[in-house]
Design a protein around this motif. Structure first.
Motif, short mmCIF file in Angstrom:
data_model
loop_
_atom_site.label_atom_id
_atom_site.label_comp_id
_atom_site.label_asym_id
_atom_site.label_seq_id
_atom_site.Cartn_x
_atom_site.Cartn_y
_atom_site.Cartn_z
N SER A 20 1.03 -1.47 0.29
CA SER A 20 0.41 -0.21 0.00
C SER A 20 0.70 1.48 -0.05
CB SER A 20 -1.28 0.52 1.20
OG SER A 20 -0.18 -0.03 2.58
N LEU A 21 2.39 1.60 -0.42
CA LEU A 21 3.04 2.39 -0.47
C LEU A 21 2.74 3.32 -1.63
CD1 LEU A 21 5.65 3.09 0.86
CD2 LEU A 21 6.62 1.96 -0.73
N SER A 22 3.10 4.49 -1.32
CA SER A 22 2.67 6.14 -2.29
C SER A 22 3.86 6.79 -2.06
CB SER A 22 1.20 5.79 -2.86
OG SER A 22 0.60 6.15 -1.91
N VAL B 139 15.79 5.07 6.43
CA VAL B 139 14.73 4.32 8.08
C VAL B 139 14.57 2.87 7.35
CG1 VAL B 139 14.47 6.34 9.34
CG2 VAL B 139 12.93 5.61 7.44
N CYS B 140 14.30 3.22 5.94
CA CYS B 140 14.39 2.04 5.53
C CYS B 140 14.54 0.90 5.17
CB CYS B 140 13.45 2.17 3.43
SG CYS B 140 12.86 1.02 3.17
N PRO B 141 14.25 -0.81 5.48
CA PRO B 141 15.26 -1.97 6.17
C PRO B 141 15.36 -2.52 4.88
CG PRO B 141 13.00 -2.22 6.69
CD PRO B 141 12.77 -0.65 6.55
N HIS B 142 14.83 -1.95 3.45
CA HIS B 142 14.44 -2.96 2.67
C HIS B 142 14.64 -2.45 1.52
CE1 HIS B 142 13.55 -6.47 4.99
NE2 HIS B 142 12.43 -6.16 4.82
N GLY B 143 15.60 -1.56 0.92
CA GLY B 143 15.73 -0.60 0.02
C GLY B 143 15.09 0.52 -0.43
N VAL B 144 14.03 0.32 -0.73
CA VAL B 144 12.79 0.33 -1.57
C VAL B 144 13.30 1.88 -2.13
CG1 VAL B 144 10.50 1.12 -0.94
CG2 VAL B 144 11.15 -0.78 -0.19
N PHE B 145 13.64 2.62 -1.49
CA PHE B 145 14.00 4.00 -2.12
C PHE B 145 15.42 5.07 -2.73
CE2 PHE B 145 10.32 4.60 1.24
CZ PHE B 145 9.85 5.05 0.74
N ALA B 146 15.32 5.46 -3.47
CA ALA B 146 16.65 6.32 -4.02
C ALA B 146 16.61 7.54 -4.38
CB ALA B 146 17.43 5.41 -4.40
N ALA C 108 9.74 -4.89 -2.16
CA ALA C 108 10.50 -5.23 -0.86
C ALA C 108 9.53 -4.94 0.60
CB ALA C 108 11.80 -5.07 -1.11
N CYS C 109 9.30 -3.33 0.01
CA CYS C 109 8.35 -2.98 1.43
C CYS C 109 7.30 -4.34 2.03
CB CYS C 109 7.92 -2.43 0.27
SG CYS C 109 6.52 -1.24 2.33
N MET C 110 7.79 -3.41 3.36
CA MET C 110 7.11 -4.56 4.51
C MET C 110 6.02 -3.84 5.29
SD MET C 110 9.89 -5.32 7.16
CE MET C 110 9.06 -6.42 7.95
N GLU C 111 6.25 -2.85 4.46
CA GLU C 111 4.76 -1.79 5.12
C GLU C 111 4.80 -1.67 6.56
OE1 GLU C 111 0.93 -4.22 4.13
OE2 GLU C 111 0.85 -2.81 2.06
N CYS C 112 6.05 -1.48 7.13
CA CYS C 112 6.90 -1.55 8.42
C CYS C 112 6.55 -0.22 8.88
CB CYS C 112 8.15 -1.24 9.02
SG CYS C 112 9.02 -0.12 7.92
N GLY C 113 6.19 0.71 7.90
CA GLY C 113 5.54 1.97 8.62
C GLY C 113 6.71 3.48 8.74
N ALA C 114 7.70 3.23 8.42
CA ALA C 114 9.32 3.62 9.32
C ALA C 114 8.87 5.36 8.18
CB ALA C 114 10.43 3.12 9.43
N CYS C 115 9.32 4.93 6.49
CA CYS C 115 9.30 6.08 6.21
C CYS C 115 8.10 7.27 6.35
CB CYS C 115 9.21 5.08 4.82
SG CYS C 115 7.70 4.33 4.31
N ALA C 116 6.95 6.79 6.96
CA ALA C 116 5.28 7.78 6.69
C ALA C 116 6.44 8.39 7.30
CB ALA C 116 4.36 6.43 6.07
N SER D 21 2.81 7.99 1.91
CA SER D 21 1.87 6.97 2.73
C SER D 21 1.83 5.57 2.28
CB SER D 21 0.51 7.58 2.06
OG SER D 21 -0.03 7.23 1.25
N VAL D 22 1.21 4.72 3.10
CA VAL D 22 1.68 3.24 3.86
C VAL D 22 -0.03 3.09 5.25
CG1 VAL D 22 3.90 3.31 4.93
CG2 VAL D 22 2.77 1.39 3.47
N ASN D 23 -0.08 1.89 4.98
CA ASN D 23 -1.32 1.65 5.55
C ASN D 23 0.09 0.53 6.38
OD1 ASN D 23 -2.83 0.39 7.25
ND2 ASN D 23 -3.94 -0.98 5.60
S1 SF4 Z 1 7.10 1.34 4.70
FE1 SF4 Z 1 9.05 0.38 5.90
S2 SF4 Z 1 9.15 -1.57 4.18
FE2 SF4 Z 1 8.36 -0.27 3.38
S3 SF4 Z 1 9.28 1.77 1.94
FE3 SF4 Z 1 8.50 2.21 3.83
S4 SF4 Z 1 10.08 2.02 5.21
FE4 SF4 Z 1 10.25 0.82 3.26
#
Ligand code: SF4
Ligand code: SF4
Lengths: 91, 340
Positions: A11-13, A28-35, A48-56, A65-67
Motif C-alpha cells: 500500500s506504499l505511495s 530508515v527503510c530496512p529494505h532499500g525501497v527508496f533511492a 520489497a516493502c514490508m509496510e513497517c511504516g518507518a518511512c511515512a 503514505s503506507v498502511n
Molecule cells: S514501509 Fe518500511 S519497508 Fe516499506 S518503504 Fe517504508 S520503510 Fe521501507
C-alpha cells in the motif's frame, strides 16, 4: 538473499511534489525501497516493502503514505476471527 | 543490584550506573530460556540511563529497548568503547516489535530524555536510535520536542563500532534487514512452543476418540503429523530461501508433500497394514496442509512480509488448506477400525 514476498500488493505511495529530498526515508527503510533521484526520492523496489511504516512516520513533509501493519498470519487470522487487534506473541 | 552493573560514573545529573560489556553465563542462559518462551515477556532491564567504559559528556548516546536480550547484545558490542545507553520502557519487548506496537516511540523517548536529564549529562545534542525503532519514532518530532537530533543507527548492534568510527555514517548494507539461516533458526523454538497448547488439546481429543473405540493412539498413526509439525515449524523456516514459490503456505505445503512421500515409503516398508492408496491419499490431504499452515504462521517471525501480502495469502490459502485437511480427517476417521 533471494527472499522476496508476493508482488504487487503493498500500500506504499509517494507524492513527489511534497518530497524535499531530505533522504530520511532512505535512512530508515530496512529494505532499500527508496533511492534519491536528483533532488527527490523515488520508489525503486516497491515489492520489497514490508509496510513497517518507518518511512511515512519519519518523513518530515508527509510525502509518503503506507498502511502500516505486521505481516503476521496469526494476527491476520485472530483479528478476522475475533474482530479485534490481537497482539501477536512476537518478541 | 543487577549482576551486570559494575560501578557508577558521576555526572552533572547524578550518578549513572556503569554496565559490564562481558556477558556472563547467567545472561547467556537467560537468553536461551527466553528463546524457548520462558519468562520471555518479563525479561526486562529497568529503564534509565547507563553507560559503558569511561563515558564523558562527549560520548555518544545509544537508545535501547528494555528487553534484556537487546540490552545484552548492545553492551556486548560496545566493548572497548565509551558510550551512554538510554534504556527506554518498552515493557520488556524488543525494539522491532515495540516499535510496531508504538511503545518504542516518540513520546517514550522524549519523556525518558527529560527524566534522566540527558541535556545535563552530555554536551552534544544527538541520540542514536536503532533503525528498527523507526516505525515507532518520528525523528523530526523528537528533535522538535527535546532538542536532541535523532540519527538512526545500524540495524545490527554488531555494526555499531564501525558506525561510530565512521562518524555516525552507516554503509547501506548496515541499513538492510536480512533473514539469514541463523536468524530463522533461533526463531524456531518459539514456533514449537506455540504448537504445544493446541497439541495438548488435540492429544486430549485423541484420547476421547480412543475411548470411543477409534484406534488412533498409536505412534504409527501419529508420527506423520509430528513430522508435519517439525516440517512446518523448523524445516521449512530453515530452508525458506530454497523452497520454491513466494507464499509461505506454498513453501510449507511443498516441504510437507516431500515428507508425505517419505511417510508413504516408510509405511510401505515397515507398516504394511497402513500402506495402500487410501492412506496415501489421506496423508496427502492432511500432512502438507498442516505443514503449510504452520509455515504460514512463520510470516509473523519473518522480516520481509507485508501486512497486505499476508492478508492476501491467508485469504487465498486458508480455505484450501482447511478443506483439504478436513476431507482427510473425515476419510481417516471413516476408515479406522471402530464403530463404523
Ligand atoms: S514501509 Fe518500511 S519497508 Fe516499506 S518503504 Fe517504508 S520503510 Fe521501507
Ligand atoms: S523523507 Fe520525505 S521529504 Fe525526505 S526524501 Fe523521503 S519522501 Fe522526500
Amino acid at each position: 538473499m533471494g527472499l522476496r514476498y508476493l508482488s504487487g500488493v503493498v500500500s506504499l505511495s509517494i507524492e513527489q511534489d511534497k518530497c524535499r529530498g531530505c533522504g530520511r526515508c532512505t535512512e530508515v527503510c530496512p529494505h532499500g525501497v527508496f533511492a534519491m533521484k536528483g533532488d527527490k526520492v523515488s520508489i525503486i523496489d516497491r515489492d520489497a516493502c514490508m509496510e513497517c511504516g518507518a518511512c511515512a512516520k519519519n518523513c518530515p513533509f508527509a510525502a509518503i503514505s503506507v498502511n502500516p501493519g505486521v505481516g503476521c498470519a496469526y494476527k491476520v487470522i485472530m483479528s478476522a476471527l475475533f474482530g479485534e487487534k490481537r497482539s501477536c506473541g512476537c518478541s | 543490584m543487577a549482576h551486570y552493573i559494575v560501578g557508577t560514573v558521576k555526572t552533572a545529573a547524578g550518578e549513572v550506573p556503569k554496565v559490564s560489556t562481558a556477558l556472563t553465563a547467567k545472561d547467556v542462559f537467560g537468553s536461551w530460556l527466553a528463546r524457548w518462551g520462558v519468562n520471555r515477556m518479563h525479561y526486562g532491564v529497568p529503564p534509565g540511563l547507563y553507560c559503558v567504559g569511561d563515558a564523558n559528556p562527549e560520548s555518544p548516546v545509544v537508545v535501547s529497548a528494555n528487553y534484556k536480550m537487546s540490552f545484552d547484545v548492545l553492551r556486548k558490542n560496545l566493548a572497548g568503547l565509551a558510550a551512554w545507553i538510554l534504556v527506554i520502557d518498552t515493557r520488556g519487548i524488543n525494539v522491532w516489535c515495540a516499535a510496531g506496537k508504538g511503545t518504542f516511540g516518540t513520546d517514550e523517548i522524549v519523556g525518558r530524555l527529560a527524566e534522566v536529564d540527558l541535556a545535563k549529562v552530555v554536551s552534544h545534542r544527538t541520540i542514536i536510535v536503532p533503525q528498527l525503532g523507526a516505525p515507532g519514532v518520528a525523528a523530526h518530532e523528537v528533535s522538535k520536542r527535546s532538542g536532541f537530533a535523532v540519527v538512526y543507527g545500524p540495524v545490527r548492534a554488531s555494526d555499531l563500532p564501525a558506525f561510530l568510527a565512521a562518524g555516525l555514517q552507516a554503509a547501506s548494507a548496515m541499513r538492510r534487514v536480512n533473514f539469514t539461516f541463523r536468524d530463522r533458526i533461533v526463531l524456531t523454538p518459539i514456533e514449537l512452543v506455540g504448537v504445544l497448547k493446541p497439541a495438548v488439546v488435540i492429544g486430549l481429543g485423541l484420547v476421547v476418540l480412543q475411548a470411543l473405540g477409534f484406534d488412533v493412539l498409536s505412534l504409527a498413526v501419529i508420527y506423520p503429523y509430528i513430522g508435519a509439525v517439525l516440517v512446518g515449524c523448523v524445516v521449512a523456516p530453515a530452508l525458506l530461501p530454497w523452497l520454491p514459490g513466494r507464499a509461505f503456505s506454498l513453501k510449507g505445503w511443498l516441504a510437507g508433500a516431500v515428507w508425505t512421500v517419505v511417510v508413504a515409503a516408510i509405511d510401505n516398508l515397515y507398516l504394511p497394514e497402513l500402506s495402500g492408496w487410501r492412506n496415501i491419499l489421506i496423508y496427502f490431504l492432511t500432512v502438507p496442509p498442516l505443514a503449510a499452515f504452520l509455515t504460514l504462521n512463520f510470516t509473523g517471525c519473518s522480516t520481509y512480509t507485508s501486512f497486505s501480502g499476508v492478508k492476501k495469502e491467508t485469504a487465498l490459502s486458508l480455505p484450501l488448506l482447511g478443506c483439504s485437511f478436513l476431507t482427510g480427517v473425515v476419510l481417516l476417521l471413516a476408515g479406522l477400525p471402530g464403530i463404523w
